[in-house]
Design a protein around this motif. Structure first.
Motif, short mmCIF file in Angstrom:
data_model
loop_
_atom_site.label_atom_id
_atom_site.label_comp_id
_atom_site.label_asym_id
_atom_site.label_seq_id
_atom_site.Cartn_x
_atom_site.Cartn_y
_atom_site.Cartn_z
N ALA A 140 -3.38 2.08 7.46
CA ALA A 140 -4.69 2.23 6.82
C ALA A 140 -4.96 1.09 5.84
O ALA A 140 -6.07 0.58 5.77
CB ALA A 140 -4.78 3.58 6.11
N THR A 179 -19.98 -3.15 5.23
CA THR A 179 -18.73 -2.41 5.22
C THR A 179 -17.91 -2.70 3.97
O THR A 179 -17.39 -1.78 3.32
CB THR A 179 -17.90 -2.75 6.47
N ASN A 195 -5.49 -2.30 7.96
CA ASN A 195 -6.53 -2.35 8.99
C ASN A 195 -7.91 -1.94 8.49
O ASN A 195 -8.89 -2.16 9.20
CB ASN A 195 -6.13 -1.44 10.17
N TYR A 196 -7.97 -1.36 7.32
CA TYR A 196 -9.25 -0.98 6.74
C TYR A 196 -9.41 -1.68 5.39
O TYR A 196 -8.43 -1.88 4.68
CB TYR A 196 -9.35 0.54 6.54
N SER A 220 -5.80 7.62 4.21
CA SER A 220 -6.89 6.98 3.49
C SER A 220 -7.50 7.92 2.47
O SER A 220 -7.87 7.51 1.36
CB SER A 220 -7.96 6.51 4.48
N LEU A 251 -14.34 6.19 8.93
CA LEU A 251 -13.09 6.19 9.71
C LEU A 251 -13.05 7.30 10.74
O LEU A 251 -12.23 7.25 11.66
CB LEU A 251 -11.88 6.34 8.76
#
Length: 290
Positions: A77, A235, A80-81, A261, A247
């Motif tokens: 998390a 974003t 990648n976010y 997250s 998500l």
């Protein structure tokens, strides 16, 4: 010569009062335990789910130890976010909201507590009406207003609406009313202006009210979802609640990553509350807000 000491007699209603107090304390303890479990069970379930593998969660969702535990979901998390950007956005917005809310609401509360001016009762009525007005009813007019000001997509579109907080005004007004009147009169007799009375006399005294308003504003600004969802369109400019909602997909839900997250999102709030919970209680008790 010996004296005879007679035993003290307990009033008939004394034992009943003591037993009633004990029963009430036990009932309060049971209610507090139930409320604590209602809050703690979803929190613990979210942490356990974030430590499991997606395959084991799908196969055995009610078995917390199936498949083993790992920190893979947290690593996935975070890398990648854009959680770091969401943290920064939420922190900046909440900090600005706290500063402006404390500044403007304290001045409004000071004016309502000490100053006498035409239309004062009307202002108090409008502030009271703001307590009864739901936030969702203001979404459309606020959106039109900030679009005309070209503030959509900026931090100010999230900070400025939180400044006009009727609850914060009433907290400061209630605290300022508790300041002894002779203290204010003595400062005025010495030649102090109202601004000096506010800044040098009242504000140093009302630290509990400042702490209460700051913490409540920080938490409400951090948890805001509907208004940031409408205002922020990029974003990386989103806040934690809006980013977490993006998500969740309708086709493929990564339960472990979503829970990880979410845990990363509400940990700062828990830390803030645990550190400043005494100040919250002190401020609410001092200002008399029920």
């Amino acid at each position: 010569m010996s004296t005879i000491t007679q035993p003290r007699r307990t009033p008939a209603g004394g034992s009943a009062t003591v037993n009633g107090a004990k029963l009430f304390n036990r009932l309060c303890a049971v209610c507090l335990t139930l409320f604590a479990l209602i809050w703690f069970v979803p929190f613990a379930w979210a942490i356990i789910t974030s430590l499991r593998q997606d395959g084991s969660i799908t196969q055995a969702p009610m078995s917390p130890f199936a498949g083993g535990w790992s920190l893979h979901a947290y690593s996935f998390a975070w890398h990648n976010y854009p959680i770091g950007y969401w943290y920064l956005n939420s922190l900046v917005i909440a900090a600005l909201a706290v500063v402006f809310t404390v500044a403007f609401c304290s001045m409004a509360g000071f004016a309502l507590a000490f100053l006498r001016f035409p239309g004062r009762n009307v202002v108090i009525a409008l502030v009271t009406a703001g307590l009864m007005l739901p936030t969702e009813a203001l979404v459309l007019p606020q959106f039109i207003e900030y679009r005309s000001l070209h503030l959509l997509g900026t931090y100010w579109a999230l900070v400025l609406p939180s400044v006009a907080a009727p609850v914060s005004v009433f907290i400061f007004q209630a605290f300022f009313k508790g300041i002894p009147t002779p203290l204010i009169e003595a400062a005025r007799i010495d030649g102090a202006s109202w601004w000096r009375v506010y800044w040098t006399v009242c504000m140093p005294i009302c630290r509990p009210a400042v702490s209460t308003v700051s913490i409540l504003t920080f938490i409400s600004s951090w948890n805001a979802f509907l208004w940031p969802l409408l205002v922020l369109n990029q974003t990386k400019s989103q806040t934690i609640p809006v980013g977490l909602s993006s998500l969740v997909s309708n086709t493929n839900i990564q339960y472990a990553e979503v829970m990880a997250s979410s845990v990363l999102g509400f940990l700062p709030l828990i830390a803030v509350f645990l550190v400043f919970q005494r100040r919250i209680v002190q401020g609410v008790a001092t200002t008399g807000i029920k």
